[in-house]
Design an enzyme around this catalytic site. Structure first.
Site, PDB file in Angstrom:
ATOM      1  N   LYS A  22      14.066 -43.339  60.374  1.00  0.00           N
ATOM      2  CA  LYS A  22      15.494 -43.672  60.254  1.00  0.00           C
ATOM      3  C   LYS A  22      15.975 -43.515  58.808  1.00  0.00           C
ATOM      4  O   LYS A  22      16.995 -42.868  58.555  1.00  0.00           O
ATOM      5  CB  LYS A  22      15.717 -45.126  60.704  1.00  0.00           C
ATOM      6  N   ASN A  23      15.225 -44.100  57.864  1.00  0.00           N
ATOM      7  CA  ASN A  23      15.742 -44.151  56.492  1.00  0.00           C
ATOM      8  C   ASN A  23      15.617 -42.827  55.736  1.00  0.00           C
ATOM      9  O   ASN A  23      16.136 -42.684  54.630  1.00  0.00           O
ATOM     10  CB  ASN A  23      15.081 -45.289  55.716  1.00  0.00           C
ATOM     11  N   CYS A 118      25.280 -58.658  53.111  1.00  0.00           N
ATOM     12  CA  CYS A 118      24.735 -58.490  54.448  1.00  0.00           C
ATOM     13  C   CYS A 118      23.692 -59.563  54.694  1.00  0.00           C
ATOM     14  O   CYS A 118      23.417 -60.367  53.819  1.00  0.00           O
ATOM     15  CB  CYS A 118      24.194 -57.080  54.666  1.00  0.00           C
ATOM     16  N   ARG A 123      23.190 -57.320  48.111  1.00  0.00           N
ATOM     17  CA  ARG A 123      23.096 -55.854  48.148  1.00  0.00           C
ATOM     18  C   ARG A 123      24.277 -55.131  47.500  1.00  0.00           C
ATOM     19  O   ARG A 123      25.015 -54.396  48.161  1.00  0.00           O
ATOM     20  CB  ARG A 123      22.884 -55.372  49.587  1.00  0.00           C
ATOM     21  N   ASP A 306      10.431 -53.986  54.175  1.00  0.00           N
ATOM     22  CA  ASP A 306      10.789 -53.827  55.593  1.00  0.00           C
ATOM     23  C   ASP A 306       9.655 -54.252  56.525  1.00  0.00           C
ATOM     24  O   ASP A 306       9.881 -54.393  57.734  1.00  0.00           O
ATOM     25  CB  ASP A 306      11.190 -52.372  55.890  1.00  0.00           C
ATOM     26  N   ARG A 398      18.968 -50.622  66.218  1.00  0.00           N
ATOM     27  CA  ARG A 398      19.329 -49.867  65.013  1.00  0.00           C
ATOM     28  C   ARG A 398      18.140 -49.090  64.457  1.00  0.00           C
ATOM     29  O   ARG A 398      18.340 -48.100  63.745  1.00  0.00           O
ATOM     30  CB  ARG A 398      19.827 -50.824  63.911  1.00  0.00           C
TER      31      ARG A 398
HETATM   32  C1  EPZ Z   1      16.909 -49.201  51.513  1.00  0.00           C
HETATM   33  O1  EPZ Z   1      18.033 -50.026  51.303  1.00  0.00           O
HETATM   34  C2  EPZ Z   1      16.616 -49.250  52.989  1.00  0.00           C
HETATM   35  N1  EPZ Z   1      17.783 -48.785  53.717  1.00  0.00           N
HETATM   36  C3  EPZ Z   1      16.267 -50.668  53.400  1.00  0.00           C
HETATM   37  O2  EPZ Z   1      15.890 -50.622  54.763  1.00  0.00           O
HETATM   38  C4  EPZ Z   1      15.088 -51.162  52.554  1.00  0.00           C
HETATM   39  O3  EPZ Z   1      14.852 -52.526  52.862  1.00  0.00           O
HETATM   40  C5  EPZ Z   1      15.396 -51.019  51.073  1.00  0.00           C
HETATM   41  O4  EPZ Z   1      15.772 -49.657  50.777  1.00  0.00           O
HETATM   42  C6  EPZ Z   1      14.230 -51.382  50.166  1.00  0.00           C
HETATM   43  O5  EPZ Z   1      13.125 -50.587  50.475  1.00  0.00           O
HETATM   44  C7  EPZ Z   1      17.947 -47.483  53.911  1.00  0.00           C
HETATM   45  O6  EPZ Z   1      17.162 -46.652  53.488  1.00  0.00           O
HETATM   46  C8  EPZ Z   1      19.125 -47.067  54.705  1.00  0.00           C
HETATM   47  P1  EPZ Z   1      17.701 -50.715  47.451  1.00  0.00           P
HETATM   48  P2  EPZ Z   1      18.836 -49.955  49.931  1.00  0.00           P
HETATM   49  O7  EPZ Z   1      18.911 -50.102  46.838  1.00  0.00           O
HETATM   50  O8  EPZ Z   1      18.806 -48.558  49.460  1.00  0.00           O
HETATM   51  C9  EPZ Z   1      19.356 -54.117  44.533  1.00  0.00           C
HETATM   52  C10 EPZ Z   1      15.746 -51.478  56.965  1.00  0.00           C
HETATM   53  O9  EPZ Z   1      15.427 -52.541  57.556  1.00  0.00           O
HETATM   54  N2  EPZ Z   1      20.456 -53.198  44.187  1.00  0.00           N
HETATM   55  O10 EPZ Z   1      16.381 -50.101  47.175  1.00  0.00           O
HETATM   56  O11 EPZ Z   1      20.135 -50.606  50.138  1.00  0.00           O
HETATM   57  C11 EPZ Z   1      19.404 -54.593  45.980  1.00  0.00           C
HETATM   58  O12 EPZ Z   1      20.325 -55.662  46.164  1.00  0.00           O
HETATM   59  C12 EPZ Z   1      16.424 -51.546  55.665  1.00  0.00           C
HETATM   60  O13 EPZ Z   1      15.534 -50.338  57.433  1.00  0.00           O
HETATM   61  C13 EPZ Z   1      21.357 -53.526  43.212  1.00  0.00           C
HETATM   62  O14 EPZ Z   1      21.265 -54.610  42.602  1.00  0.00           O
HETATM   63  O15 EPZ Z   1      17.913 -50.863  49.024  1.00  0.00           O
HETATM   64  C14 EPZ Z   1      17.962 -54.976  46.228  1.00  0.00           C
HETATM   65  O16 EPZ Z   1      17.723 -56.254  45.718  1.00  0.00           O
HETATM   66  C15 EPZ Z   1      17.250 -52.684  55.348  1.00  0.00           C
HETATM   67  N3  EPZ Z   1      22.377 -52.655  42.921  1.00  0.00           N
HETATM   68  C16 EPZ Z   1      17.190 -53.943  45.389  1.00  0.00           C
HETATM   69  O17 EPZ Z   1      18.123 -53.429  44.436  1.00  0.00           O
HETATM   70  C17 EPZ Z   1      22.501 -51.450  43.555  1.00  0.00           C
HETATM   71  O18 EPZ Z   1      23.442 -50.699  43.253  1.00  0.00           O
HETATM   72  C18 EPZ Z   1      16.636 -52.774  46.179  1.00  0.00           C
HETATM   73  O19 EPZ Z   1      17.658 -52.243  47.034  1.00  0.00           O
HETATM   74  C19 EPZ Z   1      21.566 -51.112  44.557  1.00  0.00           C
HETATM   75  C20 EPZ Z   1      20.539 -51.996  44.853  1.00  0.00           C
END
Ligand code: EPZ
Length: 421
Positions: A22-23, A118, A123, A306, A398
């Site tokens: 998916k991701n 969320c 996030r 995850d 999802r």
């Molecule tokens: C991706 O989310 C995945 N989603 C998530 O999968 C996964 O949990 C996550 O990466 C971590 O591996 C998709 O690929 C669609 P991040 P993403 O940006 O990209 C902070 C699932 O169950 N952050 O790596 O949104 C954030 O809040 C899901 O399939 C900022 O502060 O995650 C978090 O604490 C849910 N500012 C950390 O970084 C930003 O601009 C990592 O988030 C972006 C992120």
């Protein structure tokens, strides 16, 4: 609304074929907008988030057809417009923010609703936005919308303040058609980022350093539409191995890349499970000597956030004390209250969950709060005595293709019933 009814305590065993990731599929579908031709994607999982992404790119002018028998998605992206991406789409799927890169590259503007919080944490998308500013974009926030404008993206150096999968993906998509070289530092090394990068390279992009902390992208004038096979879903694979372990069954997941789940396999070995791997499979079997362990979620190649909730469901069944530390998201323990209702003994202290394992789980009516919390409840229900009813299973729709079918095929007693609350 549909519910799952699961009669637990059965030893599941056999092979489970794993679907496309998916991701990886989400950004690759959006990335197809970078070429004004017809892209053909295979191994696309039939999931709610994929359907939402298809709607999203159609909203931007793409024409698509999805054959869910063969998992093939065809995307014609000749005409793309900056159709404002509404809150209703973004709030159901945060990956909608990925359209910024392709829209800025092709239309020089992008209007996307800010995602908001969320279930698993705040996030924010500040790193995505700051990165696009570095690439020569003016960003304004207007009534909940990001209004991004550029006179043409320009390569730059950007050191990301935190490792972010989404920001790494979005900025690579912005950089591939930018003028000059972009260097991104502190990048996410997740296989999903690498798969997106390989797709873009096949389209003609010049990208170095995928799977490392430093990615260099030299902008090219145009990209061509290609055919691409999406990589397997490591989180789906990990979830089924954890389900097998929780019921002390023998489960083999096939069509996978074992290296992608190395951290999980190491943790299962440390707990005492027997793990075997082949070129495209991994299997788990029980042993008489199981013990609690410490697991900390970290960016790839560490233990993935995850799989935190599904692993915690397993920990409740393994004798001894286990500790789970969640470093990525600040509110990703929502499954704990539901696991308590099934008799699990878990105490939360800040980022840490302390699990007193080995007590038997009992059936109870429970409710999913997000996708991976949902997988944890399915695993707990498979291990529990009696019939568990799980509500809000749309969360699992999802991210887990044909979950009921795949588990039934390895002898689980699981039914999807229409009409629950
Ligand atoms: C991706 O989310 C995945 N989603 C998530 O999968 C996964 O949990 C996550 O990466 C971590 O591996 C998709 O690929 C669609 P991040 P993403 O940006 O990209 C902070 C699932 O169950 N952050 O790596 O949104 C954030 O809040 C899901 O399939 C900022 O502060 O995650 C978090 O604490 C849910 N500012 C950390 O970084 C930003 O601009 C990592 O988030 C972006 C992120």
């Amino acid at each position: 609304m549909d519910i799952y009814k699961i009669n637990g305590g059965k030893k599941i065993s056999g092979d489970i074929p794993i679907s496309g990731a998916k991701n990886a599929a989400l950004p690759i579908i959006v990335g197809s907008l970078l070429a004004d031709g017809t892209t053909i994607l295979t191994n696309v999982p039939d999931l709610m988030d994929i359907r939402t992404t298809i709607k999203l790119i159609e909203h931007l002018g793409a024409k698509t057809s999805f054959d869910n028998e063969t998992n093939t998605l065809t995307i014609d992206a000749k005409e793309i417009i900056n159709g404002e991406v509404p809150y209703d789409l973004v709030k159901t799927m945060r990956a909608s923010i990925y359209v910024m890169g392709p829209l800025l590259a092709r239309c020089r503007e992008a209007d996307v609703s800010l995602p908001g919080g969320c279930a698993i944490g705040a996030r924010p998308v500040d790193i995505h936005l700051q990165g696009f500013e570095k690439l020569g974009t003016d960003i304004n926030l207007d009534h909940g919308y990001v209004k991004a404008r550029t006179k043409g993206l320009k390569g730059a150096l950007y050191v990301m303040p935190k490792v972010s999968v989404g920001a790494t993906i979005n900025l690579i998509m912005g950089a591939v058609l930018a003028e000059g070289e972009t260097v991104l530092e502190n990048c996410a090394m997740e296989p999903d980022v690498v798969d997106l990068g390989n797709f873009l390279i096949k389209m003609g992009a010049d990208i170095q350093g995928l799977g490392t902390e430093r990615i260099a992208v030299k902008g090219v004038a145009s990209l061509k539409a290609v055919e691409y096979h999406i990589m397997p879903d490591r989180i789906e694979a990990g979830s089924y191995l954890l389900a097998g372990a929780a019921v002390r069954g023998n489960i083999r997941v096939t069509d996978i890349v074992p290296d992608h789940i190395e951290a999980l396999l190491d943790s299962l070995k440390e707990m005492g499970f027997q793990i075997k791997t082949g070129p495209d499979w991994a299997s788990v079997a029980p042993s008489d000597n199981l013990r609690g362990i410490l697991v900390e979620t970290t960016p790839h190649p560490g233990f993935p956030t995850d799989l935190q909730a599904p692993m915690m469901a397993l920990m409740t069944t393994v004798p001894g004390i286990s500790v789970m530390v969640e470093h990525i998201f600040e509110n990703r323990f929502t499954h704990v209250a539901e696991l308590h209702r099934m008799g699990a003994q878990i105490t939360i202290e800040g980022k840490c969950a302390i699990i007193k394992g080995g007590t038997s789980l009992m059936s109870a009516p429970v409710m999913m709060s997000d996708l991976r919390a949902g997988a944890a409840l399915v695993i707990a229900a498979l291990a529990a005595e009696g019939e568990t009813e799980i509500r809000r299973i749309y969360h699992c729709d999802r991210g887990y293709e044909k979950l009921c079918h795949k588990l039934s095929a390895v002898n689980a007693d699981i039914r999807r019933v229409t009409g629950g609350m």
